[in-house]
Motif scaffolding. Structure first.
Motif, PDB file in Angstrom:
ATOM      1  N   GLY A 291       0.828  -1.193   0.000  1.00  0.00           N
ATOM      2  CA  GLY A 291       0.000   0.000   0.000  1.00  0.00           C
ATOM      3  C   GLY A 291       0.860   1.240   0.000  1.00  0.00           C
TER       4      GLY A 291
ATOM      5  N   ARG B  96      -4.985  -2.156   7.748  1.00  0.00           N
ATOM      6  CA  ARG B  96      -4.854  -3.140   6.675  1.00  0.00           C
ATOM      7  C   ARG B  96      -5.435  -4.501   7.029  1.00  0.00           C
ATOM      8  NH1 ARG B  96       1.113  -1.898   4.127  1.00  0.00           N
ATOM      9  NH2 ARG B  96       0.623   0.173   3.300  1.00  0.00           N
TER      10      ARG B  96
ATOM     11  N   ARG C  72      -9.141  -4.259   6.804  1.00  0.00           N
ATOM     12  CA  ARG C  72      -9.492  -4.069   5.395  1.00  0.00           C
ATOM     13  C   ARG C  72      -9.418  -5.381   4.624  1.00  0.00           C
ATOM     14  NH1 ARG C  72      -7.077   0.903   1.826  1.00  0.00           N
ATOM     15  NH2 ARG C  72      -8.085   0.416  -0.155  1.00  0.00           N
TER      16      ARG C  72
ATOM     17  N   SER D   3     -16.564   0.594  -1.374  1.00  0.00           N
ATOM     18  CA  SER D   3     -15.183   0.711  -0.913  1.00  0.00           C
ATOM     19  C   SER D   3     -14.999  -0.032   0.396  1.00  0.00           C
ATOM     20  CB  SER D   3     -14.809   2.191  -0.731  1.00  0.00           C
ATOM     21  OG  SER D   3     -13.500   2.311  -0.204  1.00  0.00           O
TER      22      SER D   3
ATOM     23  N   GLN E 253     -12.090   0.872   2.048  1.00  0.00           N
ATOM     24  CA  GLN E 253     -11.124   1.772   2.664  1.00  0.00           C
ATOM     25  C   GLN E 253     -11.717   2.424   3.907  1.00  0.00           C
ATOM     26  OE1 GLN E 253     -10.081   5.096   0.223  1.00  0.00           O
ATOM     27  NE2 GLN E 253      -8.569   5.918   1.657  1.00  0.00           N
ATOM     28  N   GLY E 254     -10.926   2.481   4.971  1.00  0.00           N
ATOM     29  CA  GLY E 254     -11.328   3.179   6.189  1.00  0.00           C
ATOM     30  C   GLY E 254     -12.354   2.453   7.028  1.00  0.00           C
TER      31      GLY E 254
ATOM     32  N   ASP F 234      -8.859  -4.640  -4.571  1.00  0.00           N
ATOM     33  CA  ASP F 234      -8.579  -3.636  -3.540  1.00  0.00           C
ATOM     34  C   ASP F 234      -7.114  -3.233  -3.544  1.00  0.00           C
ATOM     35  OD1 ASP F 234      -9.149  -1.974  -1.278  1.00  0.00           O
ATOM     36  OD2 ASP F 234      -8.237  -3.516  -0.008  1.00  0.00           O
TER      37      ASP F 234
ATOM     38  N   ARG G 138      -5.273   0.694  -4.801  1.00  0.00           N
ATOM     39  CA  ARG G 138      -4.367   1.551  -4.033  1.00  0.00           C
ATOM     40  C   ARG G 138      -3.288   2.187  -4.900  1.00  0.00           C
ATOM     41  NH1 ARG G 138      -3.287  -2.873   0.845  1.00  0.00           N
ATOM     42  NH2 ARG G 138      -5.478  -3.508   1.044  1.00  0.00           N
TER      43      ARG G 138
ATOM     44  N   GLU H 143      -6.841   6.868  -3.645  1.00  0.00           N
ATOM     45  CA  GLU H 143      -7.296   5.523  -3.967  1.00  0.00           C
ATOM     46  C   GLU H 143      -8.571   5.564  -4.786  1.00  0.00           C
ATOM     47  OE1 GLU H 143      -7.594   2.693  -0.892  1.00  0.00           O
ATOM     48  OE2 GLU H 143      -5.708   3.254   0.081  1.00  0.00           O
TER      49      GLU H 143
END
Length: 334
Positions: free
Chosen positions: A31, A60, A63, A187, A189-190, A297, A301, A308
């Protein structure tokens, strides 16, 4: 068919498991922040509160686990929907789940000023559930209850309805657009691990139930008339499939937003590997769905690093050629 006996199918599943583990490792290591497998191991065995260790543990790993869980759930849902509707292009969206979840999230933001991924998760799950129940209710009415064509048409109508409502709300409330647009694209992400753990019991129940009814799905795949002649309770099994789809697709969209194409493409790839027996098809699809979403995914990145791309955009990019191939193949048969 690549694998056509029990031993070869077992080997195929084991290979897929190994690839899945490798993909999870890649997702954890690679990443924007430069880390290594050694760093990842030390994050759990020799945690020193460094930025690298915090990124691995708090960002991560959750995720990767979310991507694997969502990918598996969407792929299983695609298998069930394609068997139920006899439509090779069927996917979770056929029950209006994605559009229902999106509308619920936008509605809550516009009228109740709700924000935050944790809140979105339960609101999206509720919207997905309501949409799916509405489709199942509409398609079960009338003389021929829950025929494949009725499910497909009811799902398309509800999807169009909810999508129109969503676009209308966003058009009149531009201030909310930026907040929800990334979620609507799909997504991982986060997302925090708490979001996954909150819906994981529903996903796990859906996985187990899908495996449990796999012999019934083999009978259902023969056609409604044959299945009925073999003693299958069509109404009951279709309701059970609908519940499983709500659990898996609703839970997935609650965690990661609407992610397309996995539910369409992966079942066909899995069939090429292990055939049409759902006892093998469902676990193979789950593994391949996890692998695809993890790969998408990781790729997301690097496309416009340091920013992203939403993983839903990547799955669309990867899945579109397969979708076109499947559609053209279906049209030729017709």
């Amino acid at each position: 068919m690549i694998f056509n006996n029990t031993i070869s199918k077992t080997i195929a599943l084991l290979i897929s498991v190994i690839i899945l583990i490798l993909c999870i490792g890649i997702s954890i290591v690679y990443g924007y922040a430069d880390t290594s497998m050694e760093t990842a191991l030390h994050a759990f065995t020799q945690f020193d509160h460094s930025n690298e260790h915090i990124i691995i543990r708090n960002l991560r790993v959750p995720r990767a686990l979310i991507a694997a869980s969502v990918g598996a759930s969407l792929a299983i849902t695609g298998v069930l929907m394609q068997t139920l509707t006899k439509n090779p292009l069927a996917s979770p969206g056929i029950l209006g789940i994605n559009s229902g979840a999106g509308f619920a999230v936008v509605f809550s933001m516009v009228f109740f000023k709700i924000s935050g991924l944790q809140s979105f998760a339960w609101i999206a799950f509720l919207g997905a559930t309501i949409a799916a129940i509405a489709v199942l209710g509409i398609s079960s009415s009338g003389r021929d209850a829950m025929t494949p064509i009725k499910i497909t048409l009811a799902g398309a109508a509800m999807s169009a309805l909810f999508s129109s409502f969503t676009q209308g709300l966003l058009a009149t409330n531009e201030a909310e657009l930026d907040q929800v647009l990334f979620w609507l694209a799909g997504s991982v992400q986060g997302r925090k691990l708490e979001i996954l753990t909150s819906v994981f019991p529903y996903l796990a129940l859906g996985w187990i139930a899908a495996l449990f009814i796999s012999p019934k799905m083999n009978v259902l795949a023969l056609g409604d008339d044959i299945a009925k002649g073999l003693g299958l309770n069509l109404g009951f099994i279709k309701v059970i499939v609908g519940i499983i789809v709500i659990l898996l697709a609703g839970g997935s969209v609650a965690v990661a937003g609407p992610i397309g194409f996995i539910g369409i493409v992966i079942p066909h790839i899995a069939r090429k590997c292990v055939g049409n027996d759902h006892k093998w098809l469902i676990p193979m699809a789950a593994l391949l769905g996890s692998i695809l979403l993890l790969i998408a995914d990781v790729a997301a990145r690097y496309i416009i690093m340091p920013q992203e791309v939403p993983v839903g955009v990547m799955t669309a990019f990867i899945g579109t050629p397969f979708f076109i191939y499947i559609a053209r193949k279906g049209f030729k048969k017709a």
